[in-house]
Design a protein around this motif. Structure first.
Motif, PDB file in Angstrom:
ATOM      1  N   ILE A  66      16.695   9.475  26.428  1.00 19.24           N
ATOM      2  CA  ILE A  66      17.594   8.494  26.365  1.00 19.24           C
ATOM      3  C   ILE A  66      17.673   8.262  24.465  1.00 19.24           C
ATOM      4  O   ILE A  66      18.189   7.081  24.009  1.00 19.24           O
ATOM      5  N   LYS A  67      17.480   9.409  23.934  1.00 23.35           N
ATOM      6  CA  LYS A  67      17.631   9.282  22.490  1.00 23.35           C
ATOM      7  C   LYS A  67      18.656  10.407  22.018  1.00 23.35           C
ATOM      8  O   LYS A  67      19.033  11.419  22.957  1.00 23.35           O
ATOM      9  N   ALA A  68      19.006  10.399  20.632  1.00 17.30           N
ATOM     10  CA  ALA A  68      20.181  11.295  20.077  1.00 17.30           C
ATOM     11  C   ALA A  68      19.491  12.787  19.927  1.00 17.30           C
ATOM     12  O   ALA A  68      18.414  13.140  19.932  1.00 17.30           O
ATOM     13  N   MET A  95      11.610   6.619  16.228  1.00 17.11           N
ATOM     14  CA  MET A  95      10.750   5.187  16.282  1.00 17.11           C
ATOM     15  C   MET A  95      11.688   4.102  15.771  1.00 17.11           C
ATOM     16  O   MET A  95      12.537   4.396  15.273  1.00 17.11           O
ATOM     17  N   ASP A  96      11.371   3.256  16.640  1.00 20.67           N
ATOM     18  CA  ASP A  96      12.254   1.785  16.515  1.00 20.67           C
ATOM     19  C   ASP A  96      11.241   0.877  16.150  1.00 20.67           C
ATOM     20  O   ASP A  96      10.116   0.592  16.198  1.00 20.67           O
ATOM     21  N   ILE A  97      11.638  -0.076  15.071  1.00 21.03           N
ATOM     22  CA  ILE A  97      10.928  -1.326  14.754  1.00 21.03           C
ATOM     23  C   ILE A  97      11.635  -2.272  15.346  1.00 21.03           C
ATOM     24  O   ILE A  97      12.921  -2.703  15.406  1.00 21.03           O
ATOM     25  N   GLY A 120      14.431  -8.179  18.165  1.00 22.63           N
ATOM     26  CA  GLY A 120      14.657  -7.025  18.875  1.00 22.63           C
ATOM     27  C   GLY A 120      14.541  -5.912  17.903  1.00 22.63           C
ATOM     28  O   GLY A 120      14.123  -5.819  16.818  1.00 22.63           O
ATOM     29  N   GLU A 121      15.357  -4.979  18.272  1.00 27.78           N
ATOM     30  CA  GLU A 121      15.383  -3.568  17.201  1.00 27.78           C
ATOM     31  C   GLU A 121      16.223  -3.755  15.948  1.00 27.78           C
ATOM     32  O   GLU A 121      17.207  -4.309  16.052  1.00 27.78           O
ATOM     33  N   ILE A 122      15.499  -3.706  14.913  1.00 26.21           N
ATOM     34  CA  ILE A 122      16.053  -4.008  13.556  1.00 26.21           C
ATOM     35  C   ILE A 122      16.253  -2.480  12.772  1.00 26.21           C
ATOM     36  O   ILE A 122      16.927  -2.378  11.996  1.00 26.21           O
ATOM     37  N   VAL A 123      15.297  -1.574  13.204  1.00 28.17           N
ATOM     38  CA  VAL A 123      15.498  -0.022  12.637  1.00 28.17           C
ATOM     39  C   VAL A 123      15.230   0.870  13.810  1.00 28.17           C
ATOM     40  O   VAL A 123      14.605   0.576  14.871  1.00 28.17           O
ATOM     41  N   GLY A 124      16.113   2.024  13.562  1.00 31.34           N
ATOM     42  CA  GLY A 124      16.144   2.915  14.657  1.00 31.34           C
ATOM     43  C   GLY A 124      16.004   4.314  13.827  1.00 31.34           C
ATOM     44  O   GLY A 124      16.694   4.263  12.866  1.00 31.34           O
ATOM     45  N   GLY A 125      14.963   5.272  14.233  1.00 35.13           N
ATOM     46  CA  GLY A 125      14.791   6.295  13.389  1.00 35.13           C
ATOM     47  C   GLY A 125      14.108   7.610  13.953  1.00 35.13           C
ATOM     48  O   GLY A 125      13.826   7.369  15.167  1.00 35.13           O
TER      49      GLY A 125
HETATM   50 MG    MG Z   1      18.674   2.426  18.026  1.00 36.06          MG
END
Ligand code: MG
Ligand code: 4AD
Length: 490
Positions: free
Chosen positions: A387-389, A404-406, A412-417
């Motif tokens: 499900i990830k890049a 990691m998602d914050i 809900g999701e504010i950071v994606g990394g």
């Molecule tokens: Mg994302």
């Protein structure tokens, strides 16, 4: 002409004004000042509430009875622009500590009260969205956009203090960084009759750039190029997604901050992201107290109309203080799924979408974790790789990646990394599996060819951060001119 020795800004006679916030922060000592702004209200043919956008608190301008011509005062209408010269005196009246006794009033711009759509009363946010060109002149949007500005400034300050380089990545690009195919095409070819190849497909060689191009969905890939030379960099720019999501957290054009760091693993990445978010909150708490207090009151008033169980546990400022004081919860994706499967919400079939290992968590799941279970921001790491890049570093279990998602309460999701896949063979293998063209991304792969290093980065959605800090429920109300499916007015 400029008198000798006078600094140039003192010679600009027209603009020799003092901002209302500066006046209100100081004392009234019968000094003569000039202010300029827009009329909010005019009562008793005497008291003008003037606002210049520097604060929500209006300056009371007193036009003493008999001092001004009645015909002239008729032009002092809501939203007319004024230049007022006067004496700043302590106020005898309740509600303000000082007022400006006008000695001269000049109308810079009239405003027809019959036609001006903003009345000095409460308007709904939906209505204000339709007149987004004027909503800057309301208290709510005054506060929101001053906070938005402060956050933008604090972002640069945070990274500058840590020696990160600000890199401008391209807006027009040939690559899909996220591999999700949600891009806006950029082309100058005629829509109705584009040049075609022999097989009937469109011949992009004839297009402006001689190839197929799009608006960027993320500056990350170019950011990685810079990070593998400068060590630590960040981008802060507009990004575009043609996803047909009509929610209170999605925009088709939004701003993103993407730091990218060589020699960082996923732990370092999470630590940076957490301290970044806390720094931004602390900055606004210190510098935008008045606006936050206004927004907190606004949110409290709005929530009074909601049933008890839909109201926030904490007020806005309380929430921000709480986030500052407490560590973010850190869990793995697998732990998150277990919590959801054990939850009363799942057992009572309250979730609309099913839960099992491997799902891309829906917003209802994320919100359950942060709002009901942990009641604070949560960092979820090690997501299933499917499900990830493509660029995320593969974990040894063969199933998950170092993503990691914050997740933040109310958002809900504010950071994606993630930590990035620095191993050439693993990266190429994953790209092939996901049908990402390795030949087109030859320049990206060169970073792995020439001195590859462990590195990591993340993206913070700027508008989601502004939402979190201001308590605004709809993302359309934290960007001046929102772009969403079927709307691009202004
Ligand atoms: Mg994302
Ligand atoms: O999770 P996303 O898609 O991650 C990336 O774009 C990575 N290249 C970031 C990186 O590692 N450098 O997006 C990052 C964040 C999300 O967590 C969300 O806050 C925000 O961008 N975001 C949106 N904000 C508003 N409207 C949208 N349509 C958004 N899509 C993502």
């Amino acid at each position: 002409m400029r008198p000798k020795g006078l600094p140039i800004y003192l010679c600009a006679m027209f603009n020799q004004r003092t901002k209302i916030k500066t006046l209100l922060d100081g004392e009234a000592n019968n000094q003569e000042v000039t202010v300029m702004g827009w009329v909010r209200t005019f009562r008793n043919n005497q008291f003008i509430a003037l606002n210049d956008g520097s604060t929500n608190t209006n300056l009371q301008v007193v036009a003493e009875l008999g001092s001004f011509d009645d015909e002239f005062l008729k032009r002092v209408t809501t939203s007319a622009a004024l230049k007022v010269r006067g004496i700043l005196v302590p106020s005898l009246g309740k509600g303000q500590k000082m007022e400006l006794k006008a000695t001269a009033i000049e109308i810079l711009g009239d405003s027809d009260p019959e036609k001006y759509p903003l009345q000095p009363k409460k308007h709904s946010l939906e209505f204000l969205r339709e007149i987004a060109h004027l909503r800057f002149r309301t208290n709510t949007f005054g506060s929101v956009f001053r906070v938005r500005h402060a956050l933008a400034y604090a972002i640069h300050k945070f990274y500058n203090e840590r020696g990160f380089l600000y890199i401008h990545t391209p807006i027009i690009t040939g690559s899909d960084a996220e591999g999700a195919g949600e891009m806006f095409r950029v082309s100058t070819l005629p829509f109705d009759n584009p040049p075609r190849n022999e097989d009937g497909s469109i011949n992009y060689k004839e297009d402006f750039f001689g190839r197929n191009t799009n608006l960027t969905v993320s500056g990350q890939l170019e950011g990685e190029l810079a990070a593998t030379a400068f060590g630590e960099i960040y981008t802060f720019g507009p990004t575009f997604r043609a996803e047909n999501s009509n929610t209170s957290r999605h925009l088709a054009e939004f701003w993103m901050i993407e730091p990218e760091m060589a020699f960082y693993d996923i732990e370092d990445n999470m630590n940076l992201a957490e301290s970044f978010i806390k720094y931004l909150i602390a900055y606004v708490m210190e510098h935008n107290r008045e606006d936050l207090e206004f927004l907190a009151q606004r949110q409290a008033d709005e929530e009074k109309q909601l049933p008890q169980d839909k109201r926030s546990d904490m007020g806005l400022i309380e929430k921000l203080e709480f986030v500052l004081k407490n560590d973010f919860e850190r869990i793995t994706y697998t732990e998150a799924i277990d919590i959801l499967l054990q939850s009363p919400a799942y057992k009572k079939k309250k979730f609309q979408y099913d839960v099992s290992w491997g799902i891309d968590m829906q917003s209802e799941h994320e919100r359950y974790l942060v709002e009901k279970h942990f009641k604070k921001p949560v960092i979820v790491r090690n997501y299933p790789k499917h499900i990830k890049a493509f660029y995320m570093r593969q974990n040894d279990d063969g199933k998950t990646v170092a993503a990691m998602d914050i997740l933040a309460p109310g958002i809900g999701e504010i950071v994606g990394g993630s930590q990035r896949e620095e191993r050439m063979d693993k990266l190429v293998e994953r790209m092939k599996e996901m049908h990402i063209p390795t030949d087109e991304l030859w320049w990206y792969l060169d970073t792995r060819r020439f001195g590859t290093v462990p590195h990591s980065g993340f993206g913070l959605g700027f508008e989601r951060m502004v939402q979190f800090v201001t308590g605004m429920g709809n993302i359309r109300d934290v960007i001046p001119f929102p772009r969403t499916p079927k709307t691009a007015e202004f």
